[in-house]
Design a protein around this motif. Sequence first.
Motif, PDB file in Angstrom:
ATOM      1  N   UNK A  85       0.783  -1.264   0.003  1.00 17.82           N
ATOM      2  CA  UNK A  85       0.008   0.073   0.052  1.00 17.82           C
ATOM      3  C   UNK A  85       0.907   1.257  -0.002  1.00 17.82           C
ATOM      4  N   UNK A  86       0.861   1.765  -1.175  1.00 16.15           N
ATOM      5  CA  UNK A  86       1.766   3.149  -1.321  1.00 16.15           C
ATOM      6  C   UNK A  86       0.918   4.197  -0.445  1.00 16.15           C
ATOM      7  N   UNK A  87       1.697   5.249  -0.329  1.00 22.21           N
ATOM      8  CA  UNK A  87       1.066   6.495   0.125  1.00 22.21           C
ATOM      9  C   UNK A  87       0.019   6.981  -0.604  1.00 22.21           C
ATOM     10  N   UNK A  88       0.269   6.861  -2.214  1.00 18.57           N
ATOM     11  CA  UNK A  88      -0.803   7.221  -3.075  1.00 18.57           C
ATOM     12  C   UNK A  88      -2.186   6.609  -2.849  1.00 18.57           C
ATOM     13  N   UNK A  89      -1.772   5.153  -2.939  1.00 16.63           N
ATOM     14  CA  UNK A  89      -2.930   4.338  -2.505  1.00 16.63           C
ATOM     15  C   UNK A  89      -3.733   4.678  -1.224  1.00 16.63           C
ATOM     16  N   UNK A  90      -2.841   4.701  -0.297  1.00 14.63           N
ATOM     17  CA  UNK A  90      -3.244   5.149   1.043  1.00 14.63           C
ATOM     18  C   UNK A  90      -4.238   6.297   0.939  1.00 14.63           C
ATOM     19  N   UNK A  91      -3.817   7.518   0.201  1.00 12.95           N
ATOM     20  CA  UNK A  91      -4.567   8.734  -0.038  1.00 12.95           C
ATOM     21  C   UNK A  91      -5.941   8.400  -0.656  1.00 12.95           C
ATOM     22  N   UNK A  92      -6.030   7.387  -1.497  1.00 11.68           N
ATOM     23  CA  UNK A  92      -7.214   7.084  -2.236  1.00 11.68           C
ATOM     24  C   UNK A  92      -8.169   6.275  -1.368  1.00 11.68           C
ATOM     25  N   UNK A  93      -7.630   5.457  -0.596  1.00 12.49           N
ATOM     26  CA  UNK A  93      -8.430   4.911   0.506  1.00 12.49           C
ATOM     27  C   UNK A  93      -9.118   6.135   1.476  1.00 12.49           C
ATOM     28  N   UNK A  94      -8.105   6.897   1.838  1.00 11.74           N
ATOM     29  CA  UNK A  94      -8.818   8.098   2.726  1.00 11.74           C
ATOM     30  C   UNK A  94      -9.894   8.799   2.134  1.00 11.74           C
ATOM     31  N   UNK A  95      -9.803   8.917   1.009  1.00 10.34           N
ATOM     32  CA  UNK A  95     -11.082   9.816   0.339  1.00 10.34           C
ATOM     33  C   UNK A  95     -12.178   8.722   0.318  1.00 10.34           C
TER      34      UNK A  95
END
Lengths: 256, 256
Positions: free
Chosen positions: A207-217
């Motif tokens: 889980x990259x930070x980018x993916x994690x940001x998407x999950x956050x959204x």
Amino acid sequence: MGHSVGQVAAFAGVTVRTLHHYDEIGLLSPSGRSHAGHRRYEDADLDRLQQILYYRELGFPLDEIAVLISDPEADPMEHLRRQHSVLTERIERLRKMAAAVERAMEARKLGINLTPEEKFEVFGDHDPEQYAEEVEQRWGRTEAYRESQLRTASYTKEDWLRVQAEADDINTRIAALMDSGAEPMSEAAMDLAEEHRQHICRNFYDCTHHIHSCIAEMFVNDERFTTNIDAIKPGMAAFMRAAMLANAARALPEGS
Amino acid sequence: MGHSVGQVAAFAGVTVRTLHHYDEIGLLSPSGRSHAGHRRYEDADLDRLQQILYYRELGFPLDEIAVLISDPEADPMEHLRRQHSVLTERIERLRKMAAAVERAMEARKLGINLTPEEKFEVFGDHDPEQYAEEVEQRWGRTEAYRESQLRTASYTKEDWLRVQAEADDINTRIAALMDSGAEPMSEAAMDLAEEHRQHICRNFYDCTHHIHSCIAEMFVNDERFTTNIDAIKPGMAAFMRAAMLANAARALPEGS
DNA sequence: CTTGCACCTCACGCGACGTGAGGATGCAGT
DNA sequence: ACTGCATCCTCACGTCGCGTGAGGTGCAAG
């Protein structure tokens, strides 16, 4: 001088049909024919064939091979680099699969293996398929999803319980942090967000930070996630989103 | 209860067409249909699908998968072992290919790369195709041959000259040993045979003792080899055969 | 009552050949 | 010169794991 199809086929380790095929599609047409119409391959044809087989071995489709060995513009070095990255990707993928198989074997050796029913039991009240389906719709074609599928496929009941316990632990600590009145952008909140990300990395996929940001959204934009998370503590979904985005921004200072 | 094709497809990360296909070939037929003829997948079907995708990911053809997951006799642990060995084999293969690509890149970096013509020049009087063809007829379909093709494809002129020099060195030392009156079963002869095998391993392919034994037989049974080798020193082909077989027997004490 | 979506069943296409069918040619032995 | 037999030729259909429409049905919402 010149070789027949059979000779070339035997020499190159391919079938006669393959050479016919390459002739048909214009990939390798022999430089000449005998008076009876028999194909005559010259040394230059053999060289070309060797190149074709080389690229074929590396997994290139035939039409691309045609371009590669005909186009004098294209930099062969560039092809090699690309091909090397393709190979290393495949190797990495296979290594992960092998690791998954090893874990599955380990689980079997330890005796109790989980049936698919058990796997679902673990989730108790909320249906895992709900999430899986959602995840799939967004990340369906990505490597991450496939990796997760492979990894969880070998998880035992105990694994699932452990994963669940870890998640609960993180959640309760986030709730406690909120109670303490901390800001979502605070160091402590970001640290917990990072823990959340690491938890996914350890147990599901990279889980990259980018993916994690998407999950956050998703946490705030998707009701299903929002209601489930806010059920732990009201406002927690929004808090987590902010903390996760801040954590990602901390790790990736510039853009994207 | 029960899921539609679309749901299952999304959940499992495959297309609807794929599920239709699996139904067509009888690999995964849904346990029921709705009154309108729509497929209804139950949880058991999903479990089966998960297994199918698992094996598919490992590269098994669908008909084999059908056998694997239908056969109640088969030990699941056995499957896992097989899968693991399949995976490690593939990884090894890919690693070798990656290494070949790396060498090809290395060769390019060093500037002068050999044209196919140069490659042939190296061999001087005797035609390499003669051997290549012969080797191919006997080892054509083996991994060894493909590996050799890949590795030699990136050889430079200097590589070939080095290989040639190494081979000459071994040959002259064998000839010298014969002059000294040594037996082909002697320690020294077997050591040289082993060197010969290692030379092939380093430069062409993974030459096992078994393969080396087969080559030994070819040395005396195939005129082309016999005459070429005996040209170095009369009786050398037979001497090498005996030494190579003895060396193989030394390494593999029991059978085969 | 239309619109739209998800579903259905054919059925052809692809990529890289395999696998004959049916006939012509090349080479060796007699 | 004749007879085999291997090798060659050109169609042309089969394979595997689906993709990609075409044309039609079922069902709920507007």
